[in-house]
Design a protein around this motif. Structure first.
Motif, PDB file in Angstrom:
ATOM      1  N   ILE A 115      51.002 -36.595  -3.464  1.00 28.51           N
ATOM      2  CA  ILE A 115      50.803 -36.733  -1.917  1.00 28.51           C
ATOM      3  C   ILE A 115      51.360 -35.367  -1.293  1.00 28.51           C
ATOM      4  N   ALA A 116      52.490 -34.736  -2.019  1.00 31.45           N
ATOM      5  CA  ALA A 116      53.067 -33.700  -1.384  1.00 31.45           C
ATOM      6  C   ALA A 116      52.164 -32.499  -1.515  1.00 31.45           C
ATOM      7  N   GLY A 117      51.901 -32.282  -2.953  1.00 27.96           N
ATOM      8  CA  GLY A 117      50.855 -30.977  -3.148  1.00 27.96           C
ATOM      9  C   GLY A 117      49.642 -31.177  -2.139  1.00 27.96           C
ATOM     10  N   LEU A 136      46.869 -26.983  -8.444  1.00 27.94           N
ATOM     11  CA  LEU A 136      46.471 -27.211  -9.897  1.00 27.94           C
ATOM     12  C   LEU A 136      47.516 -28.765 -10.161  1.00 27.94           C
ATOM     13  N   GLU A 137      46.588 -29.610 -11.342  1.00 26.14           N
ATOM     14  CA  GLU A 137      47.402 -30.644 -11.357  1.00 26.14           C
ATOM     15  C   GLU A 137      46.807 -30.953 -13.004  1.00 26.14           C
ATOM     16  N   MET A 138      48.095 -31.261 -13.624  1.00 26.50           N
ATOM     17  CA  MET A 138      47.936 -31.340 -14.950  1.00 26.50           C
ATOM     18  C   MET A 138      47.377 -32.793 -15.410  1.00 26.50           C
ATOM     19  N   GLU A 139      47.064 -33.609 -14.565  1.00 29.63           N
ATOM     20  CA  GLU A 139      46.497 -34.888 -14.977  1.00 29.63           C
ATOM     21  C   GLU A 139      45.093 -35.065 -14.475  1.00 29.63           C
ATOM     22  N   THR A 197      54.047 -40.468  -9.448  1.00 34.64           N
ATOM     23  CA  THR A 197      54.824 -41.356  -8.352  1.00 34.64           C
ATOM     24  C   THR A 197      53.798 -41.837  -7.139  1.00 34.64           C
ATOM     25  N   THR A 198      53.094 -40.987  -6.804  1.00 35.81           N
ATOM     26  CA  THR A 198      52.267 -41.167  -5.535  1.00 35.81           C
ATOM     27  C   THR A 198      51.487 -42.686  -6.009  1.00 35.81           C
ATOM     28  N   GLY A 199      50.963 -42.798  -7.069  1.00 41.16           N
ATOM     29  CA  GLY A 199      50.104 -43.890  -7.338  1.00 41.16           C
ATOM     30  C   GLY A 199      51.030 -45.057  -7.690  1.00 41.16           C
ATOM     31  N   SER A 231      54.002 -46.391  -5.715  1.00 44.59           N
ATOM     32  CA  SER A 231      54.756 -46.519  -4.545  1.00 44.59           C
ATOM     33  C   SER A 231      54.731 -47.996  -4.111  1.00 44.59           C
ATOM     34  N   ALA A 232      55.694 -48.514  -3.139  1.00 42.44           N
ATOM     35  CA  ALA A 232      55.550 -49.704  -2.440  1.00 42.44           C
ATOM     36  C   ALA A 232      54.942 -49.692  -1.335  1.00 42.44           C
ATOM     37  N   ALA A 233      54.606 -48.239  -0.952  1.00 46.79           N
ATOM     38  CA  ALA A 233      53.635 -48.019   0.299  1.00 46.79           C
ATOM     39  C   ALA A 233      53.847 -48.512   1.519  1.00 46.79           C
ATOM     40  N   MET A 234      55.429 -48.392   1.826  1.00 53.89           N
ATOM     41  CA  MET A 234      55.921 -48.734   3.179  1.00 53.89           C
ATOM     42  C   MET A 234      56.046 -47.552   4.076  1.00 53.89           C
ATOM     43  N   PHE A 235      56.058 -47.929   5.278  1.00 57.47           N
ATOM     44  CA  PHE A 235      56.325 -46.914   6.444  1.00 57.47           C
ATOM     45  C   PHE A 235      57.584 -47.489   7.226  1.00 57.47           C
ATOM     46  N   GLU A 276      47.577 -28.013 -16.716  1.00 57.63           N
ATOM     47  CA  GLU A 276      48.960 -28.113 -16.800  1.00 57.63           C
ATOM     48  C   GLU A 276      49.501 -26.501 -16.458  1.00 57.63           C
ATOM     49  N   VAL A 277      50.205 -26.360 -15.713  1.00 57.72           N
ATOM     50  CA  VAL A 277      50.894 -24.960 -15.552  1.00 57.72           C
ATOM     51  C   VAL A 277      51.761 -24.888 -16.814  1.00 57.72           C
ATOM     52  N   LEU A 278      51.460 -23.995 -17.668  1.00 60.35           N
ATOM     53  CA  LEU A 278      52.350 -23.587 -18.725  1.00 60.35           C
ATOM     54  C   LEU A 278      53.240 -22.522 -18.628  1.00 60.35           C
ATOM     55  N   GLN A 320      61.380 -35.403  -2.739  1.00 61.97           N
ATOM     56  CA  GLN A 320      60.906 -36.562  -1.734  1.00 61.97           C
ATOM     57  C   GLN A 320      61.657 -37.857  -1.955  1.00 61.97           C
ATOM     58  N   GLY A 321      61.935 -38.175  -3.079  1.00 66.27           N
ATOM     59  CA  GLY A 321      62.827 -39.412  -3.272  1.00 66.27           C
ATOM     60  C   GLY A 321      62.134 -40.424  -3.122  1.00 66.27           C
ATOM     61  N   GLY A 322      62.480 -41.502  -2.373  1.00 71.40           N
ATOM     62  CA  GLY A 322      61.879 -42.765  -2.008  1.00 71.40           C
ATOM     63  C   GLY A 322      61.084 -42.723  -0.857  1.00 71.40           C
ATOM     64  N   TYR A 323      60.834 -41.662  -0.346  1.00 71.13           N
ATOM     65  CA  TYR A 323      60.207 -41.409   0.978  1.00 71.13           C
ATOM     66  C   TYR A 323      59.084 -40.565   1.335  1.00 71.13           C
ATOM     67  N   GLY A 324      58.531 -40.068  -0.115  1.00 71.07           N
ATOM     68  CA  GLY A 324      57.527 -39.163   0.066  1.00 71.07           C
ATOM     69  C   GLY A 324      56.197 -39.503   0.864  1.00 71.07           C
ATOM     70  N   ILE A 325      56.011 -40.772   0.871  1.00 71.87           N
ATOM     71  CA  ILE A 325      54.649 -41.127   1.481  1.00 71.87           C
ATOM     72  C   ILE A 325      54.835 -41.186   2.925  1.00 71.87           C
ATOM     73  N   GLN A 326      55.931 -41.952   3.471  1.00 71.88           N
ATOM     74  CA  GLN A 326      55.786 -41.972   4.832  1.00 71.88           C
ATOM     75  C   GLN A 326      56.296 -40.705   5.580  1.00 71.88           C
ATOM     76  N   THR A 327      56.840 -39.609   4.945  1.00 65.42           N
ATOM     77  CA  THR A 327      57.081 -38.347   5.568  1.00 65.42           C
ATOM     78  C   THR A 327      56.222 -37.267   5.456  1.00 65.42           C
TER      79      THR A 327
HETATM   80  C1  LIG Z   1      58.472 -47.995  -7.288  1.00 64.59           C
HETATM   81  C2  LIG Z   1      58.391 -47.029  -5.985  1.00 64.59           C
HETATM   82  C3  LIG Z   1      58.431 -47.253  -4.673  1.00 64.59           C
HETATM   83  C4  LIG Z   1      58.229 -46.147  -3.722  1.00 64.59           C
HETATM   84  N1  LIG Z   1      58.022 -46.666  -2.592  1.00 64.59           N
HETATM   85  C5  LIG Z   1      58.027 -46.071  -1.633  1.00 64.59           C
HETATM   86  C6  LIG Z   1      57.609 -46.317  -0.072  1.00 64.59           C
HETATM   87  O1  LIG Z   1      57.624 -47.536   0.109  1.00 64.59           O
HETATM   88  N2  LIG Z   1      57.346 -45.117   0.920  1.00 64.59           N
HETATM   89  C7  LIG Z   1      57.669 -44.042   0.512  1.00 64.59           C
HETATM   90  O2  LIG Z   1      57.295 -43.106   1.584  1.00 64.59           O
HETATM   91  N3  LIG Z   1      57.645 -43.511  -0.569  1.00 64.59           N
HETATM   92  C8  LIG Z   1      58.043 -44.539  -1.764  1.00 64.59           C
HETATM   93  N4  LIG Z   1      58.069 -43.968  -2.928  1.00 64.59           N
HETATM   94  C9  LIG Z   1      58.373 -42.665  -3.207  1.00 64.59           C
HETATM   95  C10 LIG Z   1      57.043 -41.737  -3.173  1.00 64.59           C
HETATM   96  O3  LIG Z   1      56.055 -42.507  -3.970  1.00 64.59           O
HETATM   97  C11 LIG Z   1      57.310 -40.294  -3.626  1.00 64.59           C
HETATM   98  O4  LIG Z   1      58.149 -39.828  -2.910  1.00 64.59           O
HETATM   99  C12 LIG Z   1      56.112 -39.554  -3.541  1.00 64.59           C
HETATM  100  O5  LIG Z   1      54.791 -40.190  -4.168  1.00 64.59           O
HETATM  101  C13 LIG Z   1      56.172 -38.261  -4.276  1.00 64.59           C
HETATM  102  O6  LIG Z   1      55.119 -37.479  -4.204  1.00 64.59           O
HETATM  103  P1  LIG Z   1      55.080 -36.194  -5.049  1.00 64.59           P
HETATM  104  O7  LIG Z   1      53.813 -35.614  -4.905  1.00 64.59           O
HETATM  105  O8  LIG Z   1      56.379 -35.230  -4.812  1.00 64.59           O
HETATM  106  O9  LIG Z   1      55.166 -36.548  -6.598  1.00 64.59           O
HETATM  107  P2  LIG Z   1      54.052 -36.798  -7.634  1.00 64.59           P
HETATM  108  O10 LIG Z   1      53.107 -38.049  -7.097  1.00 64.59           O
HETATM  109  O11 LIG Z   1      54.482 -37.367  -8.905  1.00 64.59           O
HETATM  110  O12 LIG Z   1      53.110 -35.661  -7.773  1.00 64.59           O
HETATM  111  C14 LIG Z   1      53.534 -34.467  -8.628  1.00 64.59           C
HETATM  112  C15 LIG Z   1      52.284 -33.845  -9.496  1.00 64.59           C
HETATM  113  O13 LIG Z   1      52.830 -33.025 -10.104  1.00 64.59           O
HETATM  114  C16 LIG Z   1      52.106 -32.837 -11.025  1.00 64.59           C
HETATM  115  N5  LIG Z   1      52.656 -31.883 -12.286  1.00 64.59           N
HETATM  116  C17 LIG Z   1      53.827 -31.895 -12.641  1.00 64.59           C
HETATM  117  N6  LIG Z   1      53.848 -30.850 -13.330  1.00 64.59           N
HETATM  118  C18 LIG Z   1      52.762 -30.076 -13.434  1.00 64.59           C
HETATM  119  C19 LIG Z   1      52.498 -29.011 -14.029  1.00 64.59           C
HETATM  120  N7  LIG Z   1      53.239 -27.947 -14.830  1.00 64.59           N
HETATM  121  N8  LIG Z   1      51.179 -28.433 -13.957  1.00 64.59           N
HETATM  122  C20 LIG Z   1      50.261 -29.088 -12.909  1.00 64.59           C
HETATM  123  N9  LIG Z   1      50.782 -30.321 -12.505  1.00 64.59           N
HETATM  124  C21 LIG Z   1      52.079 -30.727 -12.760  1.00 64.59           C
HETATM  125  C22 LIG Z   1      52.000 -34.359 -11.660  1.00 64.59           C
HETATM  126  O14 LIG Z   1      51.101 -34.518 -12.708  1.00 64.59           O
HETATM  127  C23 LIG Z   1      51.845 -35.153 -10.390  1.00 64.59           C
HETATM  128  O15 LIG Z   1      50.571 -35.356 -10.190  1.00 64.59           O
HETATM  129  C24 LIG Z   1      58.325 -44.842  -3.956  1.00 64.59           C
HETATM  130  C25 LIG Z   1      58.395 -44.562  -5.322  1.00 64.59           C
HETATM  131  C26 LIG Z   1      58.370 -45.386  -6.297  1.00 64.59           C
HETATM  132  C27 LIG Z   1      58.570 -45.083  -7.699  1.00 64.59           C
END
Ligand SMILES: Cc1cc2nc3c(=O)[nH]c(=O)nc-3n(C[C@H](O)[C@H](O)[C@H](O)COP(=O)(O)OP(=O)(O)OC[C@H]3O[C@@H](n4cnc5c(N)ncnc54)[C@H](O)[C@@H]3O)c2cc1C
Length: 397
Positions: free
Chosen positions: A20-22, A38-41, A48-50, A52-56, A176-178, A345-352
């Motif tokens: 969600i961040a990128g 760029l996404e490695m998967e 983490t984005t897929g 979450s508990a999906a709360m705001f 994947e960024v190497l 973004q810890g546990g708040y990356g979707i809502q923010t």
């Molecule tokens: C159980 C649980 C409950 C949660 N509940 C909530 C909630 O209710 N509300 C809320 O706001 N947040 C919640 N969160 C937190 C939220 O899910 C995260 O803060 C958010 O998803 C982080 O997003 P991100 O894009 O930073 O990380 P990610 O989704 O992990 O994305 C990072 C991406 O970078 C890619 N990547 C890594 N290294 C490389 C590389 N070398 N080259 C290319 N790609 C790379 C990865 O494959 C990944 O897809 C929860 C998390 C968990 C685990």
């Protein structure tokens, strides 16, 4: 045999990580620049984005998070035209509960948030009216956050990816960024099949953000991925789970919420982990069942589904957004130029995400932070990477 040097694919910005961040910052940047994401998967929401508990929940998290959550509300309620086929939010009250021995924590939380968010303090019997699964006598008091909602995370994430592509952005999965290196003023971003070149890179790699910094020779921020477990169990007969609030222990030792006709439960674990494809641990599952059945009148016989995800934090639990800067005790190295953090973004990356994406896109382009976000009380220093260098400087002898 000599091979000809690989031709680099150029862009204004390369964003690393399509969670969600990128995805959200790339969509904001692509409005006015050429951006490669760029996404490695093979699936951008795989980590983490897929999971979450999906709360705001505007009452959840430290001050900077609450400000960013409030600043995201408008986007969730009124996204750009054609962003999503239906509403991104659906109402879901959040009920925070406290036992008799947790009254100090309840009062402290209420003091922090009462002026920001419409919350209602509740006594024992009112708590059980809102949450009929609560065991009699378990919780003495609590509060209801009436501004909370559930987020359609898939619609949000894919809305940003569509918006990104519609403005000419290029998403490259299985990439994947190497390695990362500097050539003149540009970053050379190497994957197995290509080299990408851009003056600025955005590190949105979630749990891997410090690994990306190490590849670039940039000082890491001390990010700690923490595993959190979620289980799906049946709802008891006679209860419509759809009517239940998200119910959270005031010290965040467990939570329960409805999930598609069943219940999602979590021990709210925070186990430090290396960046990885996180999987639930049997001990956390047992802990979860124990904590949940202590607080709620539930007979858990079968786990219908289970998963774990990594919530990544720096010590103050606020995100890290801004260009890498050397600490004052360290000379600025050329590696720091053009390396932008969007991590922690810890546990708040979707809502923010909506506010963080606009804020980060402005800073990446060296513009002033959006005034409406600052108006919510966000102090830029509290989420800037320089605060971590300052703290490290204070600790060094
Ligand atoms: C159980 C649980 C409950 C949660 N509940 C909530 C909630 O209710 N509300 C809320 O706001 N947040 C919640 N969160 C937190 C939220 O899910 C995260 O803060 C958010 O998803 C982080 O997003 P991100 O894009 O930073 O990380 P990610 O989704 O992990 O994305 C990072 C991406 O970078 C890619 N990547 C890594 N290294 C490389 C590389 N070398 N080259 C290319 N790609 C790379 C990865 O494959 C990944 O897809 C929860 C998390 C968990 C685990």
């Amino acid at each position: 045999m000599t091979s000809s040097p690989q031709q680099a694919v150029s862009a204004d910005f390369v964003v690393i990580g399509a969670g969600i961040a990128g995805a959200s910052v790339a969509a904001e940047l692509a409005k006015s620049a050429h951006v490669i994401l760029l996404e490695m998967e093979s699936q951008p929401g795989y980590h983490t984005t897929g999971r979450s508990a999906a709360m705001f929940a505007p009452s959840y998290g430290p001050g900077p998070i609450r400000a960013l959550t409030r600043a995201s509300n408008g986007f969730f309620l009124t996204p750009p035209p054609n962003f999503a086929a239906h509403d991104l939010l659906s109402p879901r009250d959040t009920l925070m509960i406290a036992r008799h021995d947790q009254m100090n924590e309840l009062d402290a939380t209420l003091n922090q948030i009462a002026d920001e968010t419409p919350v209602k303090r509740l006594g024992q019997s009112a708590l059980r009216q809102h949450q009929p699964l609560l065991r009699e006598g378990y919780a003495s008091a609590g509060f209801l956050d009436m501004a909370a909602s559930e987020i359609d995370v898939h619609a949000l994430h894919h809305g940003y990816l569509r918006m990104f592509r519609a403005t000419g952005g290029v998403l490259v999965t299985k990439s994947e960024v190497l390695s990362l290196s500097k050539r003149h003023h540009d970053w050379q971003v190497q994957t197995a099949s290509h080299i990408y070149s851009a003056a600025r890179i955005v590190n949105a790699a979630g749990a891997w953000a410090d690994s990306i910094a190490s590849l670039a020779g940039v000082m890491p921020i001390g990010l700690v991925p923490q595993r959190r477990t979620a289980l799906i169990v049946a709802s008891p007969s006679g209860i419509n789970p759809q009517d239940l609030p998200l119910t959270v222990d005031i010290t965040e030792k467990f939570y329960l919420k409805p999930d598609a006709g069943q219940l999602l439960i979590s021990p709210a674990d925070e186990t430090p982990s290396a960046p990885c494809d996180a999987q639930p641990d049997e001990l956390d599952i047992a802990l979860c069942v124990d904590r949940i059945t202590t607080a709620f009148d539930l007979d858990i016989r079968r786990i219908h589904n289970k998963w774990a995800g990594l919530r990544s934090f720096v010590p103050d639990k606020s995100p890290v957004v801004g260009y890498a800067r050397a600490s004052s005790s360290r000379a600025n190295t050329p590696h720091d130029d053009g390396f932008f953090w969007l991590a922690g973004q810890g546990g708040y990356g979707i809502q923010t995400a909506p506010a963080l994406a606009r804020y980060a896109a402005a800073l990446v382009q060296e513009q002033s932070p959006p005034a409406d976000i600052l108006d919510q009380g966000l102090d830029p220093h509290t989420i800037g990477p320089e605060r971590l260098a300052d703290a490290a400087d204070r600790q060094s002898p």
